[in-house]
Structures are given as structure tokens and as C-alpha cells.
Write a protein that holds these residues in place. Sequence first.
Motif, PDB file in Angstrom:
ATOM      1  N   PRO A 317     -16.090  22.834  29.870  1.00  0.00           N
ATOM      2  CA  PRO A 317     -16.660  21.568  29.361  1.00  0.00           C
ATOM      3  C   PRO A 317     -15.587  20.505  29.104  1.00  0.00           C
ATOM      4  O   PRO A 317     -15.824  19.322  29.369  1.00  0.00           O
ATOM      5  CB  PRO A 317     -17.326  21.970  28.047  1.00  0.00           C
ATOM      6  N   GLN A 318     -14.386  20.919  28.645  1.00  0.00           N
ATOM      7  CA  GLN A 318     -13.317  19.936  28.398  1.00  0.00           C
ATOM      8  C   GLN A 318     -12.866  19.283  29.714  1.00  0.00           C
ATOM      9  O   GLN A 318     -12.612  18.079  29.765  1.00  0.00           O
ATOM     10  CB  GLN A 318     -12.116  20.618  27.745  1.00  0.00           C
ATOM     11  N   VAL A 319     -12.776  20.104  30.766  1.00  0.00           N
ATOM     12  CA  VAL A 319     -12.378  19.572  32.076  1.00  0.00           C
ATOM     13  C   VAL A 319     -13.449  18.611  32.575  1.00  0.00           C
ATOM     14  O   VAL A 319     -13.173  17.514  33.049  1.00  0.00           O
ATOM     15  CB  VAL A 319     -12.157  20.716  33.089  1.00  0.00           C
ATOM     16  N   ARG A 320     -14.720  19.014  32.408  1.00  0.00           N
ATOM     17  CA  ARG A 320     -15.834  18.176  32.874  1.00  0.00           C
ATOM     18  C   ARG A 320     -15.868  16.843  32.156  1.00  0.00           C
ATOM     19  O   ARG A 320     -16.139  15.813  32.772  1.00  0.00           O
ATOM     20  CB  ARG A 320     -17.163  18.902  32.673  1.00  0.00           C
ATOM     21  N   SER A 321     -15.566  16.870  30.880  1.00  0.00           N
ATOM     22  CA  SER A 321     -15.645  15.609  30.150  1.00  0.00           C
ATOM     23  C   SER A 321     -14.493  14.680  30.568  1.00  0.00           C
ATOM     24  O   SER A 321     -14.685  13.488  30.757  1.00  0.00           O
ATOM     25  CB  SER A 321     -15.722  15.876  28.639  1.00  0.00           C
ATOM     26  N   LEU A 322     -13.310  15.225  30.770  1.00  0.00           N
ATOM     27  CA  LEU A 322     -12.193  14.393  31.262  1.00  0.00           C
ATOM     28  C   LEU A 322     -12.473  13.867  32.664  1.00  0.00           C
ATOM     29  O   LEU A 322     -12.086  12.748  33.018  1.00  0.00           O
ATOM     30  CB  LEU A 322     -10.891  15.201  31.267  1.00  0.00           C
ATOM     31  N   ALA A 323     -13.165  14.686  33.478  1.00  0.00           N
ATOM     32  CA  ALA A 323     -13.407  14.329  34.881  1.00  0.00           C
ATOM     33  C   ALA A 323     -14.261  13.067  35.018  1.00  0.00           C
ATOM     34  O   ALA A 323     -14.326  12.477  36.095  1.00  0.00           O
ATOM     35  CB  ALA A 323     -14.070  15.486  35.608  1.00  0.00           C
ATOM     36  N   ALA A 324     -14.892  12.646  33.931  1.00  0.00           N
ATOM     37  CA  ALA A 324     -15.697  11.420  33.977  1.00  0.00           C
ATOM     38  C   ALA A 324     -14.809  10.186  34.191  1.00  0.00           C
ATOM     39  O   ALA A 324     -15.285   9.151  34.650  1.00  0.00           O
ATOM     40  CB  ALA A 324     -16.503  11.283  32.689  1.00  0.00           C
ATOM     41  N   SER A 325     -13.519  10.295  33.883  1.00  0.00           N
ATOM     42  CA  SER A 325     -12.617   9.151  34.025  1.00  0.00           C
ATOM     43  C   SER A 325     -12.403   8.795  35.494  1.00  0.00           C
ATOM     44  O   SER A 325     -12.184   9.663  36.332  1.00  0.00           O
ATOM     45  CB  SER A 325     -11.266   9.477  33.377  1.00  0.00           C
ATOM     46  N   HIS A 326     -12.431   7.481  35.788  1.00  0.00           N
ATOM     47  CA  HIS A 326     -12.182   7.036  37.167  1.00  0.00           C
ATOM     48  C   HIS A 326     -10.727   7.187  37.558  1.00  0.00           C
ATOM     49  O   HIS A 326     -10.384   7.090  38.729  1.00  0.00           O
ATOM     50  CB  HIS A 326     -12.596   5.565  37.332  1.00  0.00           C
ATOM     51  N   GLU A 327      -9.876   7.365  36.570  1.00  0.00           N
ATOM     52  CA  GLU A 327      -8.442   7.469  36.858  1.00  0.00           C
ATOM     53  C   GLU A 327      -8.041   8.912  37.158  1.00  0.00           C
ATOM     54  O   GLU A 327      -6.874   9.190  37.401  1.00  0.00           O
ATOM     55  CB  GLU A 327      -7.610   6.963  35.660  1.00  0.00           C
ATOM     56  N   LEU A 328      -8.997   9.833  37.082  1.00  0.00           N
ATOM     57  CA  LEU A 328      -8.686  11.254  37.276  1.00  0.00           C
ATOM     58  C   LEU A 328      -9.444  11.836  38.457  1.00  0.00           C
ATOM     59  O   LEU A 328     -10.663  11.680  38.559  1.00  0.00           O
ATOM     60  CB  LEU A 328      -9.045  12.038  36.010  1.00  0.00           C
ATOM     61  N   LEU A 329      -8.701  12.500  39.339  1.00  0.00           N
ATOM     62  CA  LEU A 329      -9.302  13.232  40.444  1.00  0.00           C
ATOM     63  C   LEU A 329      -9.129  14.726  40.143  1.00  0.00           C
ATOM     64  O   LEU A 329      -8.000  15.210  40.067  1.00  0.00           O
ATOM     65  CB  LEU A 329      -8.557  12.867  41.737  1.00  0.00           C
ATOM     66  N   VAL A 330     -10.253  15.416  39.914  1.00  0.00           N
ATOM     67  CA  VAL A 330     -10.159  16.866  39.665  1.00  0.00           C
ATOM     68  C   VAL A 330     -10.320  17.592  40.999  1.00  0.00           C
ATOM     69  O   VAL A 330     -11.316  17.395  41.697  1.00  0.00           O
ATOM     70  CB  VAL A 330     -11.229  17.330  38.654  1.00  0.00           C
ATOM     71  N   VAL A 331      -9.321  18.391  41.362  1.00  0.00           N
ATOM     72  CA  VAL A 331      -9.381  19.124  42.631  1.00  0.00           C
ATOM     73  C   VAL A 331      -9.556  20.604  42.323  1.00  0.00           C
ATOM     74  O   VAL A 331      -8.670  21.234  41.738  1.00  0.00           O
ATOM     75  CB  VAL A 331      -8.077  18.933  43.443  1.00  0.00           C
ATOM     76  N   PRO A 332     -10.719  21.169  42.689  1.00  0.00           N
ATOM     77  CA  PRO A 332     -10.958  22.583  42.384  1.00  0.00           C
ATOM     78  C   PRO A 332     -10.039  23.483  43.203  1.00  0.00           C
ATOM     79  O   PRO A 332      -9.863  23.264  44.400  1.00  0.00           O
ATOM     80  CB  PRO A 332     -12.416  22.810  42.793  1.00  0.00           C
ATOM     81  N   MET A 333      -9.434  24.468  42.554  1.00  0.00           N
ATOM     82  CA  MET A 333      -8.527  25.407  43.244  1.00  0.00           C
ATOM     83  C   MET A 333      -9.065  26.830  43.102  1.00  0.00           C
ATOM     84  O   MET A 333      -9.737  27.150  42.121  1.00  0.00           O
ATOM     85  CB  MET A 333      -7.124  25.323  42.645  1.00  0.00           C
ATOM     86  N   PRO A 334      -8.751  27.709  44.077  1.00  0.00           N
ATOM     87  CA  PRO A 334      -9.221  29.099  44.008  1.00  0.00           C
ATOM     88  C   PRO A 334      -8.540  29.873  42.868  1.00  0.00           C
ATOM     89  O   PRO A 334      -7.435  29.518  42.444  1.00  0.00           O
ATOM     90  CB  PRO A 334      -8.794  29.691  45.350  1.00  0.00           C
ATOM     91  N   THR A 335      -9.202  30.940  42.405  1.00  0.00           N
ATOM     92  CA  THR A 335      -8.616  31.780  41.359  1.00  0.00           C
ATOM     93  C   THR A 335      -7.804  32.941  41.946  1.00  0.00           C
ATOM     94  O   THR A 335      -7.039  33.593  41.244  1.00  0.00           O
ATOM     95  CB  THR A 335      -9.719  32.389  40.467  1.00  0.00           C
ATOM     96  N   ASP A 336      -7.979  33.182  43.259  1.00  0.00           N
ATOM     97  CA  ASP A 336      -7.250  34.270  43.912  1.00  0.00           C
ATOM     98  C   ASP A 336      -5.916  33.736  44.440  1.00  0.00           C
ATOM     99  O   ASP A 336      -5.866  32.674  45.060  1.00  0.00           O
ATOM    100  CB  ASP A 336      -8.108  34.797  45.070  1.00  0.00           C
ATOM    101  N   PRO A 337      -4.788  34.463  44.186  1.00  0.00           N
ATOM    102  CA  PRO A 337      -3.480  33.916  44.571  1.00  0.00           C
ATOM    103  C   PRO A 337      -3.310  33.651  46.071  1.00  0.00           C
ATOM    104  O   PRO A 337      -2.709  32.647  46.451  1.00  0.00           O
ATOM    105  CB  PRO A 337      -2.482  34.972  44.086  1.00  0.00           C
ATOM    106  N   ALA A 338      -3.841  34.538  46.918  1.00  0.00           N
ATOM    107  CA  ALA A 338      -3.682  34.328  48.366  1.00  0.00           C
ATOM    108  C   ALA A 338      -4.470  33.096  48.812  1.00  0.00           C
ATOM    109  O   ALA A 338      -3.996  32.283  49.617  1.00  0.00           O
ATOM    110  CB  ALA A 338      -4.136  35.560  49.133  1.00  0.00           C
ATOM    111  N   ALA A 339      -5.684  32.933  48.271  1.00  0.00           N
ATOM    112  CA  ALA A 339      -6.505  31.771  48.625  1.00  0.00           C
ATOM    113  C   ALA A 339      -5.868  30.492  48.079  1.00  0.00           C
ATOM    114  O   ALA A 339      -5.884  29.441  48.738  1.00  0.00           O
ATOM    115  CB  ALA A 339      -7.922  31.947  48.069  1.00  0.00           C
TER     116      ALA A 339
END
Length: 383
Positions: A317-339
Motif C-alpha cells: 500500500p505504501q508503494v501504491r500511494s507513492l505511485a500516484a505521483s506523476h514524478e515517479l515511475l514504478v517499474v515492477p521487478m521479479p522476485t526470483d534472482p535469475a528472472a
Amino acid sequence: MGGFRNGQIAWNSRERTLYLALASPTLQPTLMVRPLPDILPVPWPVGLSEPPARTEDALRRAAALLADGGLVAIPTETVYGLAADASDADAVNRIFVAKGRPATNPLIVHVADVTMARPLSAAWPDPAERITASLWPGPVTVIVPRGPQIPDNVTAGGQTIAVRCPEHPLARRLIAMLGRPLAAPSANRSKQLSPTTAGHVLDGLGNRIDLILDGGPCSRGIESTVVDCTTTPPQILRPGPISRSELEAVLGGPMADATDPADGDAALLPARSPGTMARHYAPKTPLEVSATAVETVASLLQSGKRIAWLTARTNDPQVRSLAASHELLVVPMPTDPAAFAACLYATLHAVDRRSLDRIIIDAPPKDDRWRAVIDRLQRASTA
Ligand code: TXA
Ligand code: MG
């Protein structure tokens, strides 16, 4: 290129360079234009034992250019390599020029199989035998005492040689077709991000090279593990897709990791492996690895910075609320190290194009499986 007349245009096919002589006292060619390299697709669908005809044609063209001293960017499973005939000192020198690489930084020699590797060495230590027998073809490079065949500039004058047999079938087929090993560093300008697509190679090296073979995105996405087999025990000089525990299982005993401050003498590393200088593999945008990214991002946003945040916690939820900012681009990353490794450079290349103020990345877990990613992030973030 003597005997030019003013205004005369000449195409030098050896140098792939267009010369234009302009009015000058000596009538020497004064303007040189090199075209961008061709990009040849080299598909090889899984399940086919032989590549399709047009892939084979592209490989033949690449092999001919290499035999003629040219530079060809080739796909491997780790990152794209900038290849030259390893036995041709002039061609190898062109690699250093195209990359802007210091002559003190040795190159990895790529072979089609272990039979091609042994004659390059003066001795084949037992750890090299074990590693290559179990893990080749694959993303691990062994360092062994050097034999006399390979020119001095490949090893930067040193007494050891780095050898690797790529997992990528296309790279091995090209080497077999040429019949000689290929010297190939990553196909980027020195110190910049390694390329994991043909497009990255074109962006970074453009008309400095002769041809790009486009084999699609690299599956591993991070450079090979480099193991020094001339020391006892063998030492990891660069962590990579093959982990320390996999290597120790194959070696049947413990080894050292010279890049791990808790283990080897990391301060000695640059002398042992010149490519492991602190700042390396870096995007142009300042990059920060943060164990408290929520706070870091919030305070940067407050000071008006434009940020990309690479995080796996997109449901937080904290990430989602920050992501509302136009100055922030949230890029989802995998949780597996190889990926994560597979898409890291491509993500950094893409984010780097946006002229942001900062890239923030969540600090990865401190475990062996994340070792290579942690190493690259450290180098990318060293100011
Ligand atoms: O995955 C890879 O290894 C890729 C692909 C293209 O094969 N190649 C690659 O090459 O990453 P390059 O040149 O970007 O990195 C080679 C690393 C450098 O850190 C270099 O200093 C080190 O290997 N190296 C090469 N020869 C060495 C030697 N004889 N002794 C110690 N380090 C060596
Ligand atoms: Mg490199």
C-alpha cells in the motif's frame, strides 16, 4: 588513399568507410563517413537441429567479416559480445578502439568447445577441467595459464587467459564456422551498461562496428561468472549466473569470492581482474540501492526529483500511494534472482532514456543466489 582529386568520393570496402576529399593543400581525404552496421536477424527456433537457411547465410557473412579482421556483435546467453578473430592482433586492437577500452583490460576468448580451449593454455589445472567438464557450454569463464598462440593484446600482456564456451548455440556455431576462437568483450562502450538486445548494441556502438547479429534478448541478462583457476583454492573474480555453491559442488571443495568483502581481499581485485574497477556497468542516471526505499523515494519526491523505482513490492500500500505521483515511475521487478538478472540491464537501458534525476532499486536479499545482482548494482551505483 593517396592521389585524391578535390571533391572526389571513394568507398573503401575494407574499412567500410566513405572518403570525401575536400579542398586542402595536400588533397588528403578529409571527411570520412561510416554507415551504421547491418542488423541481421538470426532466428534458430527451439527444436530445429540446424538453423534456418537465412540464419546460416547471416552466420556465413559474419564469419567472412571476422576472417577479414572485422568486428561483429553477436548474441550470447549472457550479454551481446563484440567479437573479433582472437588470433588477429589488428582486429583485436579494433575492439579496444571501438569500445574506448583501456589496453590494460584483458578480453575473454570464446571457444566452440573444450577441445578448442586447451591449446590456448600453457596448463589446464584440475579446477578448470572440473568446471568445464560439468558447466560448459555455459555462462562461466575460466582463467588459466596462457599459451603462446594468442596475441598479447588479448590478455593485456598478462600470463593468464580467460576462456569461455557460450551456452548460446548460435555463438558456438559461428566460432565453429570460423574455425578459430573469438575475442569478445561485452558490446558496449567501456564502463557503460552491457547490451542485452541488438538495439542496445546499435545505440551504444553505432557505426564503430561492422555487423550486428540479432538473436533476440539474452536469456541470462548478466555477464558470465569469472573463475581464476590459477590459485588454490580457485577464486571468483566476477560473480555471475553460475553461483558459488554450484561451483563448489562441481569442485568438491570450498572456493573464495574475491568480490565479497567478507571473504576475499576485495581491495586487491582491480589488479587481479582489471575489468572489475569499481564504477562499471553503469547507467547515465544516478542509481541508488536502498534498504529503506519507501523513505528514500518519499523524500526525493518531496524535493521535486523525478524518479524511477525498481521494486518487486508493487502490491505494498505504501508503494501504491507513492505511485500516484506523476514524478515517479514504478517499474515492477521479479522476485526470483535469475528472472531479475535477465531483465535488469534492459530495464536500466529503458529507464535511462527518460532523463530522470534518480533510479532507486530495492536492496536485494543478502544471499548467494543474489550475489551477481548485488555485485552489478554496487558497481552501477558507485559515484
Ligand atoms: O558473459 C560474458 O562474459 C560476456 C560475453 C560477451 O561473453 N563478456 C564479457 O566480457 O563480459 P568483458 O570484457 O566485458 O568482461 C571480461 C572480464 C573483465 O572484467 C576482465 O578484466 C576479466 O573478465 N578478464 C579477462 N581476462 C582476464 C584475465 N586473464 N585475468 C583476469 N581477469 C580477466
Ligand atoms: Mg563488459
